[in-house]
Design a protein around this motif. Structure first.
Motif, PDB file in Angstrom:
ATOM      1  N   THR A  25      -7.893 -34.074 -20.283  1.00  0.00           N
ATOM      2  CA  THR A  25      -7.423 -33.304 -21.831  1.00  0.00           C
ATOM      3  C   THR A  25      -6.913 -33.473 -22.441  1.00  0.00           C
ATOM      4  N   ALA A  26      -6.344 -34.511 -24.244  1.00  0.00           N
ATOM      5  CA  ALA A  26      -5.473 -34.468 -24.586  1.00  0.00           C
ATOM      6  C   ALA A  26      -5.501 -33.592 -25.680  1.00  0.00           C
ATOM      7  N   SER A  27      -3.566 -32.979 -26.357  1.00  0.00           N
ATOM      8  CA  SER A  27      -3.505 -32.136 -27.199  1.00  0.00           C
ATOM      9  C   SER A  27      -2.486 -32.453 -28.607  1.00  0.00           C
ATOM     10  N   SER A  28      -1.817 -32.163 -29.195  1.00  0.00           N
ATOM     11  CA  SER A  28      -0.886 -32.022 -29.529  1.00  0.00           C
ATOM     12  C   SER A  28      -0.039 -30.444 -29.437  1.00  0.00           C
ATOM     13  N   SER A  29       1.479 -30.421 -29.523  1.00  0.00           N
ATOM     14  CA  SER A  29       1.919 -29.097 -29.065  1.00  0.00           C
ATOM     15  C   SER A  29       2.146 -28.620 -30.346  1.00  0.00           C
ATOM     16  N   GLN A  30       2.352 -27.130 -30.235  1.00  0.00           N
ATOM     17  CA  GLN A  30       2.176 -26.296 -31.507  1.00  0.00           C
ATOM     18  C   GLN A  30       3.310 -26.505 -32.499  1.00  0.00           C
ATOM     19  N   ALA A  64       5.130 -33.156 -30.186  1.00  0.00           N
ATOM     20  CA  ALA A  64       4.654 -34.252 -28.661  1.00  0.00           C
ATOM     21  C   ALA A  64       3.154 -34.386 -29.141  1.00  0.00           C
ATOM     22  N   GLN A  65       2.743 -35.665 -28.583  1.00  0.00           N
ATOM     23  CA  GLN A  65       1.262 -35.590 -27.755  1.00  0.00           C
ATOM     24  C   GLN A  65       1.410 -35.203 -26.970  1.00  0.00           C
ATOM     25  N   TRP A  66       0.154 -35.138 -25.401  1.00  0.00           N
ATOM     26  CA  TRP A  66       0.144 -35.257 -25.173  1.00  0.00           C
ATOM     27  C   TRP A  66      -1.090 -35.471 -23.888  1.00  0.00           C
ATOM     28  N   ALA A  67      -1.629 -36.260 -23.164  1.00  0.00           N
ATOM     29  CA  ALA A  67      -2.599 -36.590 -22.343  1.00  0.00           C
ATOM     30  C   ALA A  67      -2.462 -36.595 -21.296  1.00  0.00           C
ATOM     31  N   VAL A  68      -3.571 -35.984 -20.267  1.00  0.00           N
ATOM     32  CA  VAL A  68      -3.177 -36.394 -18.501  1.00  0.00           C
ATOM     33  C   VAL A  68      -5.062 -35.908 -18.512  1.00  0.00           C
TER      34      VAL A  68
END
Length: 709
Positions: free
Chosen positions: A488-493, A497-501
């Motif tokens: 799962t990869a996305s940007s915060s609202q 920040a960007q996240w990928a786990v």
């Protein structure tokens, strides 16, 4: 005679006194040497990776290494600059401060005590562990870590000569502040070594031409991880024990994976963090920022209140626990829930779709609807079994878009996906295996951790299957993974920040990047965190699964193992959740726990029945329409005689507009029998019947049902 005897007595008394004084001085000097050995503070805890190499040393105590653990070139370089007597005098000044007459007398005796008590090699070892090399580094190990960020065993000839030069001028020849002076002294040591026959001319020239190759860095590596583990152990053992207890800590760190993670993040344009975990929760790598010297804040364990879509797979996993299959229908329709409303990306809404499709396409409204159906309390209960510690009373449906009240760290969020890679089992993360004291006695051992079965093995596989769709055709398909993975990869609202786990069958990793305070000319790619995740996982595969030495080829990465009682490869219509085929425009390939696969075909999968032959409308009995008498005209060719029974075909009448195609009944109804034609009589002469006017167009005298256009 009496006078002479008196003088002898006085002399003897003086000799006795001198002997007593000398003996006392020697005894006190010996005691000072012994006290120095006994009272020498123990070093701080030493962290070792899985290969047994030093990760970092904690605390400020001096670090001792045996002489046979130091390079021979370093030993020779030190002996070139200081002879045995100078080494003994240096040690004496370390043992006793020359303050006052009596201490000065003892100080003059200590070198002799040292020479009698220790061999030349023992004195050299003591010296190399007590010498000051500048920048706060005491001892050759600390100096090697300070200037070269590696253990002293790994330094070469040029680096050894530089350390020997720093003993002469610890501050004046600092390679950080005075690089020219440092080179000058280093090359002088090399020349002396050649003159003493310890190296040849070629070795001297090569070492003299080498760059200093120093950079102001924190000694060791994995600094954020070391701080994290040091703080945990200080809570259990006390800070003094960790910083000055001589402890030896065997960590869970994989050296190659850690160095790979540091390299990838340091090359990134953005600051951030990266963690990697084994399926059983051991921390294999942790990077908490790009530059530890500039900012030692560990972003891997810092809580964030905006985590993008990272929680979304766990929301759908909660649905799996409630016996929802991945084809369970959810609603992706923009609506308001108790004052909370969000928009989908591109303001596009799919309506009713399967849960898998909603996750693959990262549909915001579908996630909010799902959380609302399950309930925040139910999700909080499941997430807390994963170590997230959410309080349902203070959270809301905003969890579906990654907004939290207290926040979660990258380490917590990454660990929450452990059940996906570990057949549904969760274990708290661990960073060490054993802690031993200076006598190699076990002080603390990682307790056997009993895993918690938070998902069944089948449910864990379904979660993995749903996550895998995102990289194949979903919202993150641009990453173009070439190996089996769930991500799962996305940007915060808030866009900060960007996240990928995500995980492969061997490794779980998470990446977080800060995007709010950048002054870059180019816009940050929306999937940069995912790209770094991909780069790390590709490098990790080469480390964990090296090339086959015989074939010289990389081993194919393992697929996710399908557990028992799971059927895969079922084609499903995304809009109805029913069985689909090539006739359906939008399908997905699902997996089902035995007994949960749908049995009905989706409407789109039912082939249309062939249209029946048109049935002529039944004839309505009425007077035949009389045609005016026509003047016969000569025909070019005689027509064949008509059949005796059929009547002449009437002129075609306007056909009615076709209505909607309704499902056909099992058998078409029998047409009403046509009346048998009577005998053909001669048509009487009648006046012409007027032609019927054509039907009026819609809107011209006719009414239509439904709303006006």
């Amino acid at each position: 005679m009496r006078k002479r005897n008196w003088l002898l007595i006085v002399a003897l008394l003086l000799l006795v006194a001198a002997g007593g004084i000398g003996g006392s001085l020697y005894a006190q000097a010996s005691r000072a040497v012994a006290d120095f050995e006994n009272s020498k503070p123990l070093p701080g805890a030493v962290l070792y990776d899985q290969e047994g190499q030093v990760v970092k040393r904690l605390g400020t105590g001096s670090v001792s290494v045996r002489l046979d653990q130091t390079p021979p070139e370093l030993q020779k370089a030190v002996q070139t600059t200081l002879d045995s007597q100078a080494i003994s005098q240096y040690l004496a000044r370390q043992i006793l401060e020359p303050q006052g007459l009596w201490n000065r007398l003892k100080l003059s005796i200590i070198p002799g005590v040292l020479q009698r008590r220790y061999s030349e090699r023992e004195r050299l070892e003591m010296f190399m562990n007590q010498a000051y090399f500048g920048e706060g580094a005491v001892g050759v190990e600390a100096a090697s870590q300070t200037y070269f960020t590696k253990p002293v065993q790994e330094i070469d000839l040029a680096e050894s000569a530089l350390l020997a030069a720093l003993i002469q001028e610890p501050e004046g020849a600092s390679p950080f502040k005075q690089p020219d002076r440092a080179k000058e002294l280093r090359n002088s040591v090399l020349t002396q070594m050649r003159q003493n026959g310890q190296i040849d001319k070629n070795q001297e020239q090569q070492a003299a031409q080498a760059s200093l190759n120093v950079e102001r860095r924190e000694p060791g590596y994995a600094h954020h991880f070391s701080d994290y583990l040091g703080n945990l152990l200080a809570e259990q053992l006390g800070e003094n024990r960790v910083l000055q207890g001589g402890l030896r800590i065997t960590t869970t760190l994989n050296r190659d994976l850690q160095l790979l993670a540091e390299e990838i993040l340091s090359a990134s344009a953005l600051d951030g963090a990266l963690v990697a975990l084994s399926p059983d929760g051991r921390i294999l790598a942790m990077v908490g920022g790009k530059d530890y010297l500039k900012d030692s804040t560990n972003l891997a364990v810092t809580k964030a209140k905006q985590v993008g879509s990272t929680l979304r797979p766990l929301i759908y996993a909660t649905g799996l626990k409630q016996d929802w299959a991945m084809n369970h229908l959810v609603e992706d329709i923009q609506r308001e829930f108790d004052g909370f409303q969000v928009e989908n990306a591109g303001d596009r809404y799919w309506g009713t779709v399967t849960m898998k499709h909603a996750l693959a396409m990262d549909l915001h409204n579908a996630a909010v609807w799902t959380l609302n159906e399950l309930g925040v309390e139910k999700f909080a209960e499941f997430s807390n079994s994963l170590g997230l510690g959410l309080k349902a009373a203070q959270e809301s449906l905003a969890l579906a878009v990654g907004e939290l009240k207290d926040g979660l760290s990258l380490l917590q969020l990454t660990a929450a996906f452990l059940p996906g890679i570990n057949a549904g089992k969760y274990l708290p993360v661990s960073g060490f295996e054993e802690v031993a004291d200076s006598e190699n006695r076990t002080v603390l051992k990682q307790q056997t951790r009993t895993p918690t079965q938070v998902l069944s093995a089948q449910e864990a596989y379904l979660l993995t299957d749903m996550l895998g769709a995102g990289t194949k055709y979903g919202s993150i398909r641009e990453l173009d993974l070439g190996f089996p993975a769930a991500l799962t990869a996305s940007s915060s609202q808030d866009g900060k920040a960007q996240w990928a786990v995500g995980y492969t069958p061997q490794l779980l990793a998470g990446v977080m990047l800060l995007t709010s305070e950048t002054d870059q000319e180019e816009e940050t790619p929306p999937l940069l965190a995912g790209q770094l995740w991909l780069e790390f996982m590709e490098g990790a595969a080469a480390i964990l699964e090296p090339k086959d030495p015989e074939k010289g080829e990389e081993k194919a990465q393992a697929e996710f193992e399908v557990p028992a009682n799971v059927e895969t490869g079922v084609v499903i219509d995304v809009f109805t959740g029913l069985l689909a085929n090539d006739l359906c425009p939008q399908v997905e390939v699902d997996a089902f726990i035995s007994g949960t696969k749908p049995t009905r075909l989706a409407p789109c999968a039912i082939p249309p029945e062939p249209e029946p032959e048109p049935v002529p409308a039944p004839a309505v009995p009425r007077a035949p329409r009389q045609e005016p008498p026509a003047v016969p005209e000569p025909e070019p060719e005689p027509e064949p005689e008509p059949e005796p029974e059929p009547e002449p075909e009437p002129e075609p009448e306007p056909e009615p507009e076709p209505g909607p195609i309704l499902p056909e009944p099992e058998q078409p109804p029998e047409p009403a029998p046509e009346p048998e034609p009577g005998p053909i009589l001669p048509e009487p002469e009648q006046p012409l019947e007027p032609e019927m006017p054509p039907p009026e167009e819609e809107g011209e005298g006719q009414q239509t049902l439904g709303p006006a256009p």
